[in-house]
Design a protein around this motif. Structure first.
Motif, PDB file in Angstrom:
ATOM      1  N   GLU A   1     -28.781   3.336 -60.333  1.00  0.00           N
ATOM      2  CA  GLU A   1     -29.708   2.499 -61.119  1.00  0.00           C
ATOM      3  C   GLU A   1     -29.796   2.647 -62.467  1.00  0.00           C
ATOM      4  O   GLU A   1     -30.101   1.544 -63.133  1.00  0.00           O
ATOM      5  CB  GLU A   1     -31.135   2.502 -60.395  1.00  0.00           C
ATOM      6  N   ASN A   2     -29.938   3.966 -62.915  1.00  0.00           N
ATOM      7  CA  ASN A   2     -30.225   4.042 -64.579  1.00  0.00           C
ATOM      8  C   ASN A   2     -28.852   3.988 -65.236  1.00  0.00           C
ATOM      9  O   ASN A   2     -29.099   4.255 -66.275  1.00  0.00           O
ATOM     10  CB  ASN A   2     -30.896   5.400 -64.422  1.00  0.00           C
TER      11      ASN A   2
ATOM     12  N   SER B   1     -33.905   2.311 -68.037  1.00  0.00           N
ATOM     13  CA  SER B   1     -34.581   3.524 -67.159  1.00  0.00           C
ATOM     14  C   SER B   1     -36.197   3.520 -67.717  1.00  0.00           C
ATOM     15  O   SER B   1     -37.088   3.713 -66.973  1.00  0.00           O
ATOM     16  CB  SER B   1     -34.261   4.846 -67.878  1.00  0.00           C
ATOM     17  N   LEU B   2     -36.434   3.109 -68.929  1.00  0.00           N
ATOM     18  CA  LEU B   2     -37.853   2.811 -69.300  1.00  0.00           C
ATOM     19  C   LEU B   2     -38.588   2.060 -68.302  1.00  0.00           C
ATOM     20  O   LEU B   2     -39.865   2.429 -68.018  1.00  0.00           O
ATOM     21  CB  LEU B   2     -37.680   2.335 -70.756  1.00  0.00           C
ATOM     22  N   TYR B   3     -37.931   0.779 -68.406  1.00  0.00           N
ATOM     23  CA  TYR B   3     -38.619  -0.132 -67.469  1.00  0.00           C
ATOM     24  C   TYR B   3     -38.848   0.273 -66.043  1.00  0.00           C
ATOM     25  O   TYR B   3     -39.871  -0.054 -65.416  1.00  0.00           O
ATOM     26  CB  TYR B   3     -38.144  -1.675 -67.733  1.00  0.00           C
ATOM     27  N   THR B   4     -37.765   0.747 -65.493  1.00  0.00           N
ATOM     28  CA  THR B   4     -37.768   1.166 -64.026  1.00  0.00           C
ATOM     29  C   THR B   4     -39.183   2.059 -63.814  1.00  0.00           C
ATOM     30  O   THR B   4     -39.666   2.159 -62.957  1.00  0.00           O
ATOM     31  CB  THR B   4     -36.659   1.575 -63.581  1.00  0.00           C
TER      32      THR B   4
ATOM     33  N   LEU C   1     -41.620   2.836 -65.815  1.00  0.00           N
ATOM     34  CA  LEU C   1     -42.840   2.187 -66.089  1.00  0.00           C
ATOM     35  C   LEU C   1     -43.451   1.526 -64.864  1.00  0.00           C
ATOM     36  O   LEU C   1     -44.445   1.394 -64.429  1.00  0.00           O
ATOM     37  CB  LEU C   1     -43.126   1.369 -67.271  1.00  0.00           C
ATOM     38  N   LYS C   2     -42.536   0.814 -64.193  1.00  0.00           N
ATOM     39  CA  LYS C   2     -42.846  -0.023 -63.087  1.00  0.00           C
ATOM     40  C   LYS C   2     -43.170   0.686 -61.874  1.00  0.00           C
ATOM     41  O   LYS C   2     -44.161   0.548 -61.131  1.00  0.00           O
ATOM     42  CB  LYS C   2     -41.549  -0.745 -62.599  1.00  0.00           C
ATOM     43  N   ARG C   3     -42.476   1.801 -61.596  1.00  0.00           N
ATOM     44  CA  ARG C   3     -42.835   2.679 -60.735  1.00  0.00           C
ATOM     45  C   ARG C   3     -44.154   3.336 -60.926  1.00  0.00           C
ATOM     46  O   ARG C   3     -44.970   3.578 -59.945  1.00  0.00           O
ATOM     47  CB  ARG C   3     -41.428   3.840 -60.464  1.00  0.00           C
TER      48      ARG C   3
ATOM     49  N   LEU D   1     -35.534  -5.085 -62.152  1.00  0.00           N
ATOM     50  CA  LEU D   1     -36.952  -4.820 -62.612  1.00  0.00           C
ATOM     51  C   LEU D   1     -37.613  -6.177 -62.030  1.00  0.00           C
ATOM     52  O   LEU D   1     -38.843  -6.004 -61.931  1.00  0.00           O
ATOM     53  CB  LEU D   1     -37.109  -5.207 -64.222  1.00  0.00           C
TER      54      LEU D   1
ATOM     55  N   TYR E   1     -49.421   0.629 -72.228  1.00  0.00           N
ATOM     56  CA  TYR E   1     -49.922   1.283 -71.054  1.00  0.00           C
ATOM     57  C   TYR E   1     -50.724   2.359 -71.260  1.00  0.00           C
ATOM     58  O   TYR E   1     -50.900   2.870 -72.392  1.00  0.00           O
ATOM     59  CB  TYR E   1     -48.645   1.827 -70.548  1.00  0.00           C
TER      60      TYR E   1
END
Lengths: 229, 110
Positions: free
Chosen positions: A226-227, B51-54, B56-58, A63, B81
Protein backbone atom coordinates in the motif's frame (compact mmCIF):
# COMPACT_ATOMS: atom_id res chain seq x y z
CA UNK A 1 -2.18 27.62 -8.53
CA UNK A 2 -4.39 26.55 -11.41
CA UNK A 3 -1.98 23.71 -12.22
CA UNK A 4 -2.41 22.13 -8.82
CA UNK A 5 -6.18 22.48 -8.93
CA UNK A 6 -6.23 20.68 -12.30
CA UNK A 7 -3.89 18.02 -11.03
CA UNK A 8 -6.06 17.27 -7.99
CA UNK A 9 -9.24 17.33 -10.11
CA UNK A 10 -7.57 14.78 -12.37
CA UNK A 11 -6.78 12.55 -9.37
CA UNK A 12 -10.43 12.53 -8.35
CA UNK A 13 -12.08 12.41 -11.72
CA UNK A 14 -13.21 8.80 -11.29
CA UNK A 15 -14.78 9.47 -7.92
CA UNK A 16 -18.19 10.52 -6.83
CA UNK A 17 -18.42 14.05 -5.51
CA UNK A 18 -19.44 13.72 -1.86
CA UNK A 19 -18.42 15.26 1.43
CA UNK A 20 -15.59 12.78 1.96
CA UNK A 21 -13.96 13.22 -1.45
CA UNK A 22 -14.44 16.99 -1.33
CA UNK A 23 -12.64 17.22 2.01
CA UNK A 24 -9.87 14.92 0.84
CA UNK A 25 -9.48 17.03 -2.29
CA UNK A 26 -9.26 20.24 -0.28
CA UNK A 27 -6.75 18.69 2.08
CA UNK A 28 -4.49 17.36 -0.67
CA UNK A 29 -4.71 20.61 -2.61
CA UNK A 30 -3.86 22.81 0.37
CA UNK A 31 -0.88 20.60 1.25
CA UNK A 32 0.37 20.70 -2.35
CA UNK A 33 0.02 24.48 -2.35
CA UNK A 34 2.01 24.68 0.89
CA UNK A 35 4.69 22.45 -0.59
CA UNK A 36 4.97 24.46 -3.80
CA UNK A 37 5.08 27.71 -1.85
CA UNK A 38 7.84 26.25 0.31
CA UNK A 39 9.88 24.99 -2.66
CA UNK A 40 9.60 28.26 -4.58
CA UNK A 41 10.55 30.22 -1.45
CA UNK A 42 13.75 28.17 -1.45
CA UNK A 43 14.57 29.28 -4.98
CA UNK A 44 13.03 26.58 -7.13
CA UNK A 45 11.14 27.82 -10.16
CA UNK A 46 7.39 27.36 -10.16
CA UNK A 47 7.05 24.70 -12.89
CA UNK A 48 9.76 22.57 -11.32
CA UNK A 49 8.17 22.97 -7.87
CA UNK A 50 4.79 21.77 -9.17
CA UNK A 51 6.50 18.77 -10.73
CA UNK A 52 8.35 17.86 -7.53
CA UNK A 53 5.29 18.42 -5.33
CA UNK A 54 3.02 16.20 -7.39
CA UNK A 55 5.38 13.33 -8.18
CA UNK A 56 4.58 11.36 -5.02
CA UNK A 57 0.82 11.21 -5.41
CA UNK A 58 -0.38 9.27 -8.40
CA UNK A 59 -3.50 7.69 -6.96
CA UNK A 60 -5.99 8.44 -4.24
CA UNK A 61 -7.79 5.10 -4.50
CA UNK A 62 -6.74 3.80 -1.11
CA UNK A 63 -7.73 6.99 0.68
CA UNK A 64 -11.38 6.51 -0.23
CA UNK A 65 -13.47 4.87 2.51
CA UNK A 66 -14.02 1.16 1.99
CA UNK A 67 -11.53 0.89 -0.86
CA UNK A 68 -9.07 -1.90 -0.52
CA UNK A 69 -6.43 -3.39 -2.79
CA UNK A 70 -6.91 -7.07 -3.44
CA UNK A 71 -4.94 -9.73 -5.34
CA UNK A 72 -7.40 -9.87 -8.22
CA UNK A 73 -6.90 -13.36 -9.57
CA UNK A 74 -6.31 -15.16 -6.30
CA UNK A 75 -9.53 -13.59 -5.05
CA UNK A 76 -11.47 -14.45 -8.21
CA UNK A 77 -10.31 -18.04 -8.25
CA UNK A 78 -11.23 -18.73 -4.67
CA UNK A 79 -14.54 -16.96 -5.15
CA UNK A 80 -15.25 -19.21 -8.14
CA UNK A 81 -14.32 -22.20 -6.03
CA UNK A 82 -16.82 -21.17 -3.35
CA UNK A 83 -19.49 -20.51 -5.99
CA UNK A 84 -18.79 -23.90 -7.57
CA UNK A 85 -19.24 -25.57 -4.19
CA UNK A 86 -22.51 -23.73 -3.52
CA UNK A 87 -23.93 -24.64 -6.92
CA UNK A 88 -22.83 -28.26 -6.51
CA UNK A 89 -24.60 -28.49 -3.15
CA UNK A 90 -27.69 -26.88 -4.65
CA UNK A 91 -27.56 -29.34 -7.54
CA UNK A 92 -27.34 -32.33 -5.18
CA UNK A 93 -30.16 -30.99 -3.00
CA UNK A 94 -32.43 -30.48 -5.99
CA UNK A 95 -32.05 -34.06 -7.27
CA UNK A 96 -35.04 -35.31 -5.21
CA UNK A 97 -37.03 -32.28 -6.37
CA UNK A 98 -37.09 -33.71 -9.90
CA UNK A 99 -40.55 -35.10 -9.09
CA UNK A 100 -42.04 -31.81 -10.23
CA UNK A 101 -41.53 -30.34 -13.72
CA UNK A 102 -40.01 -27.16 -12.29
CA UNK A 103 -37.67 -29.28 -10.19
CA UNK A 104 -36.28 -31.05 -13.28
CA UNK A 105 -35.70 -27.70 -14.96
CA UNK A 106 -33.98 -26.22 -11.91
CA UNK A 107 -31.85 -29.30 -11.38
CA UNK A 108 -30.76 -29.28 -15.01
CA UNK A 109 -30.07 -25.56 -14.93
CA UNK A 110 -27.89 -25.99 -11.82
CA UNK A 111 -25.94 -28.75 -13.54
CA UNK A 112 -25.18 -26.41 -16.45
CA UNK A 113 -24.10 -23.66 -14.04
CA UNK A 114 -21.84 -26.14 -12.22
CA UNK A 115 -20.17 -27.03 -15.52
CA UNK A 116 -19.80 -23.38 -16.58
CA UNK A 117 -18.34 -22.26 -13.23
CA UNK A 118 -16.17 -25.36 -13.08
CA UNK A 119 -14.66 -24.76 -16.52
CA UNK A 120 -14.04 -21.10 -15.72
CA UNK A 121 -12.39 -22.08 -12.44
CA UNK A 122 -10.03 -24.56 -14.09
CA UNK A 123 -9.14 -22.16 -16.88
CA UNK A 124 -8.27 -19.33 -14.47
CA UNK A 125 -6.51 -21.69 -12.09
CA UNK A 126 -4.28 -23.18 -14.79
CA UNK A 127 -2.25 -20.01 -15.37
CA UNK A 128 1.15 -20.07 -13.78
CA UNK A 129 2.73 -16.67 -14.54
CA UNK A 130 3.76 -14.76 -11.44
CA UNK A 131 2.43 -11.41 -12.70
CA UNK A 132 -0.94 -13.10 -13.07
CA UNK A 133 -0.94 -14.09 -9.40
CA UNK A 134 0.52 -10.77 -8.33
CA UNK A 135 -2.03 -8.65 -10.16
CA UNK A 136 -3.98 -6.37 -7.85
CA UNK A 137 -7.04 -4.17 -8.17
CA UNK A 138 -9.22 -2.01 -6.00
CA UNK A 139 -12.47 -3.25 -4.53
CA UNK A 140 -14.85 -1.26 -2.40
CA UNK A 141 -16.15 -3.08 0.64
CA UNK A 142 -19.00 -0.60 1.15
CA UNK A 143 -20.26 -1.25 -2.38
CA UNK A 144 -20.18 -5.01 -1.87
CA UNK A 145 -22.08 -4.60 1.40
CA UNK A 146 -24.69 -2.48 -0.37
CA UNK A 147 -25.11 -5.14 -3.06
CA UNK A 148 -25.40 -7.78 -0.37
CA UNK A 149 -28.26 -5.85 1.23
CA UNK A 150 -30.00 -5.47 -2.13
CA UNK A 151 -29.52 -9.19 -2.86
CA UNK A 152 -31.14 -10.17 0.45
CA UNK A 153 -34.02 -7.76 -0.17
CA UNK A 154 -34.73 -9.16 -3.61
CA UNK A 155 -34.38 -12.70 -2.34
CA UNK A 156 -36.79 -12.05 0.56
CA UNK A 157 -39.30 -10.52 -1.81
CA UNK A 158 -38.96 -13.41 -4.26
CA UNK A 159 -39.46 -16.06 -1.57
CA UNK A 160 -42.46 -14.23 -0.07
CA UNK A 161 -44.15 -13.86 -3.43
CA UNK A 162 -43.44 -17.53 -4.26
CA UNK A 163 -44.94 -18.75 -1.00
CA UNK A 164 -48.01 -16.54 -1.38
CA UNK A 165 -48.40 -17.57 -5.02
CA UNK A 166 -48.11 -21.28 -4.20
CA UNK A 167 -50.57 -20.96 -1.36
CA UNK A 168 -53.06 -19.18 -3.63
CA UNK A 169 -52.74 -21.89 -6.28
CA UNK A 170 -52.69 -24.91 -3.96
CA UNK A 171 -55.23 -23.87 -1.39
CA UNK A 172 -57.23 -21.29 -3.33
CA UNK A 173 -59.92 -23.76 -4.24
CA UNK A 174 -60.46 -24.47 -0.57
CA UNK A 175 -60.77 -20.80 0.37
CA UNK A 176 -62.80 -19.51 -2.54
CA UNK A 177 -64.68 -22.53 -3.80
CA UNK A 178 -65.13 -24.46 -0.57
CA UNK A 179 -63.53 -27.52 -2.11
CA UNK A 180 -61.61 -29.54 0.45
CA UNK A 181 -57.90 -29.97 -0.07
CA UNK A 182 -57.19 -33.44 -1.29
CA UNK A 183 -53.83 -34.94 -0.54
CA UNK A 184 -54.19 -38.55 -1.46
CA UNK A 185 -50.79 -39.92 -0.58
CA UNK A 186 -47.09 -39.37 -0.07
CA UNK A 187 -46.56 -38.49 -3.72
CA UNK A 188 -49.06 -35.64 -3.71
CA UNK A 189 -47.67 -34.47 -0.39
CA UNK A 190 -44.12 -34.49 -1.72
CA UNK A 191 -45.18 -32.53 -4.80
CA UNK A 192 -46.80 -29.95 -2.55
CA UNK A 193 -43.73 -29.65 -0.32
CA UNK A 194 -41.42 -29.37 -3.32
CA UNK A 195 -43.43 -26.47 -4.72
CA UNK A 196 -42.74 -24.63 -1.46
CA UNK A 197 -39.11 -25.65 -1.15
CA UNK A 198 -37.96 -24.87 -4.70
CA UNK A 199 -37.67 -21.07 -4.35
CA UNK A 200 -35.50 -21.46 -1.26
CA UNK A 201 -32.70 -22.97 -3.35
CA UNK A 202 -32.01 -19.46 -4.64
CA UNK A 203 -30.61 -18.59 -1.18
CA UNK A 204 -27.16 -19.47 -2.54
CA UNK A 205 -27.13 -16.18 -4.45
CA UNK A 206 -27.34 -13.80 -1.44
CA UNK A 207 -25.07 -16.23 0.42
CA UNK A 208 -22.31 -15.61 -2.11
CA UNK A 209 -21.93 -12.01 -0.90
CA UNK A 210 -20.66 -12.76 2.62
CA UNK A 211 -18.25 -15.21 0.98
CA UNK A 212 -17.05 -12.41 -1.34
CA UNK A 213 -16.52 -10.06 1.61
CA UNK A 214 -14.55 -12.67 3.52
CA UNK A 215 -12.33 -13.32 0.51
CA UNK A 216 -11.76 -9.62 -0.16
CA UNK A 217 -10.38 -9.36 3.37
CA UNK A 218 -8.36 -12.54 2.94
CA UNK A 219 -6.67 -11.39 -0.29
CA UNK A 220 -6.18 -7.81 0.82
CA UNK A 221 -2.74 -6.56 -0.15
CA UNK A 222 -0.76 -5.85 3.00
CA UNK A 223 0.51 -2.51 4.21
CA UNK A 224 3.89 -2.98 2.54
CA UNK A 225 2.36 -2.83 -0.85
CA UNK A 226 0.00 0.00 0.00
CA UNK A 227 2.79 2.43 0.83
CA UNK A 228 4.92 1.73 -2.17
CA UNK A 229 5.17 4.61 -4.53
CA UNK B 1 19.06 4.45 -3.24
CA UNK B 2 19.00 0.89 -1.95
CA UNK B 3 20.09 2.05 1.47
CA UNK B 4 17.20 4.50 1.60
CA UNK B 5 14.84 1.77 0.63
CA UNK B 6 15.91 -0.52 3.46
CA UNK B 7 15.79 2.14 6.13
CA UNK B 8 12.34 3.31 5.01
CA UNK B 9 11.29 -0.33 5.19
CA UNK B 10 12.35 -0.34 8.85
CA UNK B 11 10.68 2.99 9.56
CA UNK B 12 7.42 2.10 7.86
CA UNK B 13 6.03 0.15 10.81
CA UNK B 14 6.51 3.16 13.05
CA UNK B 15 5.01 5.92 10.92
CA UNK B 16 1.90 6.16 13.09
CA UNK B 17 4.00 6.62 16.21
CA UNK B 18 6.23 9.17 14.50
CA UNK B 19 3.21 11.23 13.44
CA UNK B 20 1.69 10.99 16.92
CA UNK B 21 5.01 12.27 18.29
CA UNK B 22 4.90 15.28 15.97
CA UNK B 23 1.32 16.06 16.98
CA UNK B 24 2.17 15.75 20.69
CA UNK B 25 4.22 18.95 20.18
CA UNK B 26 1.21 20.78 18.79
CA UNK B 27 -1.49 20.70 16.14
CA UNK B 28 -0.27 20.50 12.59
CA UNK B 29 -1.33 19.94 8.97
CA UNK B 30 -0.17 17.48 6.32
CA UNK B 31 2.72 19.24 4.66
CA UNK B 32 3.95 20.68 7.95
CA UNK B 33 4.07 17.17 9.42
CA UNK B 34 6.20 15.99 6.47
CA UNK B 35 8.53 18.97 6.91
CA UNK B 36 8.85 18.48 10.65
CA UNK B 37 9.80 14.84 10.16
CA UNK B 38 12.29 15.73 7.43
CA UNK B 39 13.85 18.36 9.69
CA UNK B 40 13.97 16.07 12.74
CA UNK B 41 15.71 13.38 10.68
CA UNK B 42 18.27 15.94 9.46
CA UNK B 43 16.94 15.57 5.95
CA UNK B 44 17.44 11.80 5.93
CA UNK B 45 13.83 10.67 5.96
CA UNK B 46 11.13 12.15 3.81
CA UNK B 47 7.66 10.81 4.49
CA UNK B 48 5.76 10.33 1.25
CA UNK B 49 2.27 11.75 0.87
CA UNK B 50 0.47 8.42 0.30
CA UNK B 51 1.92 7.06 3.56
CA UNK B 52 1.06 10.29 5.34
CA UNK B 53 -2.58 10.26 4.28
CA UNK B 54 -3.11 6.55 4.96
CA UNK B 55 -1.55 6.90 8.38
CA UNK B 56 -3.59 10.01 9.25
CA UNK B 57 -6.75 8.25 8.11
CA UNK B 58 -5.95 5.21 10.25
CA UNK B 59 -5.07 7.31 13.29
CA UNK B 60 -8.26 9.30 12.94
CA UNK B 61 -10.45 6.22 12.58
CA UNK B 62 -8.83 4.84 15.74
CA UNK B 63 -9.68 8.15 17.46
CA UNK B 64 -6.01 8.82 18.24
CA UNK B 65 -6.22 12.14 16.43
CA UNK B 66 -8.98 14.59 15.51
CA UNK B 67 -9.09 16.91 12.56
CA UNK B 68 -10.49 20.38 12.12
CA UNK B 69 -10.46 22.94 9.34
CA UNK B 70 -8.43 26.07 9.85
CA UNK B 71 -9.67 29.37 8.51
CA UNK B 72 -7.05 30.47 6.03
CA UNK B 73 -7.47 34.00 4.75
CA UNK B 74 -5.80 33.21 1.43
CA UNK B 75 -5.48 29.93 -0.44
CA UNK B 76 -7.47 26.75 0.19
CA UNK B 77 -8.84 25.35 3.39
CA UNK B 78 -6.23 23.72 5.54
CA UNK B 79 -6.96 20.59 7.57
CA UNK B 80 -5.29 20.46 10.97
CA UNK B 81 -4.81 17.46 13.20
CA UNK B 82 -4.82 17.33 16.97
CA UNK B 83 -3.75 14.42 19.15
CA UNK B 84 -6.37 13.03 21.55
CA UNK B 85 -5.76 11.62 25.04
CA UNK B 86 -6.06 8.12 23.62
CA UNK B 87 -3.48 9.12 21.00
CA UNK B 88 -1.06 10.32 23.69
CA UNK B 89 -1.48 7.06 25.61
CA UNK B 90 -0.86 5.10 22.43
CA UNK B 91 2.25 7.12 21.71
CA UNK B 92 3.69 6.45 25.16
CA UNK B 93 2.89 2.77 24.93
CA UNK B 94 4.43 2.48 21.45
CA UNK B 95 7.50 4.33 22.64
CA UNK B 96 7.93 1.91 25.56
CA UNK B 97 7.45 -1.04 23.19
CA UNK B 98 10.00 0.41 20.82
CA UNK B 99 12.61 0.72 23.56
CA UNK B 100 12.15 -2.94 24.47
CA UNK B 101 12.30 -3.99 20.82
CA UNK B 102 15.39 -1.87 20.17
CA UNK B 103 17.30 -3.43 23.06
CA UNK B 104 16.25 -6.88 21.96
CA UNK B 105 17.19 -6.36 18.32
CA UNK B 106 20.50 -4.85 19.40
CA UNK B 107 21.29 -7.96 21.41
CA UNK B 108 20.18 -10.26 18.63
CA UNK B 109 22.00 -8.74 15.70
CA UNK B 110 24.99 -7.02 17.17
Amino acid sequence: MKHLQNYVDQLFKEHKDNKQTRELKDEILSNLEAKVADLTANGMDYTQAVKVATENIDSVELLIDGNTRVYTNRYRIEFLQVALLYFLIAWVITIPLRLVGMGILLNFFLLIVVFAVGILFFVLNSKKESHYWGKTSIYNINTVMRYRKIAWLIWGLFVTVSILGNTAVEFGSNIWFGRAINITGPYQFAVLVIRYVLPFVSIIIPLLFPAALKLIRKYEVGEHHENQE
Amino acid sequence: MNENRISSELIRGNIDTIILRVLCDGDSYGYEIIKTILKKSNGKYELKEPSLYTSLKRLESNKFIQSYWGDESQGGRRKYYKVTDAGKDTFHRNFADWKIARELIDKLIR
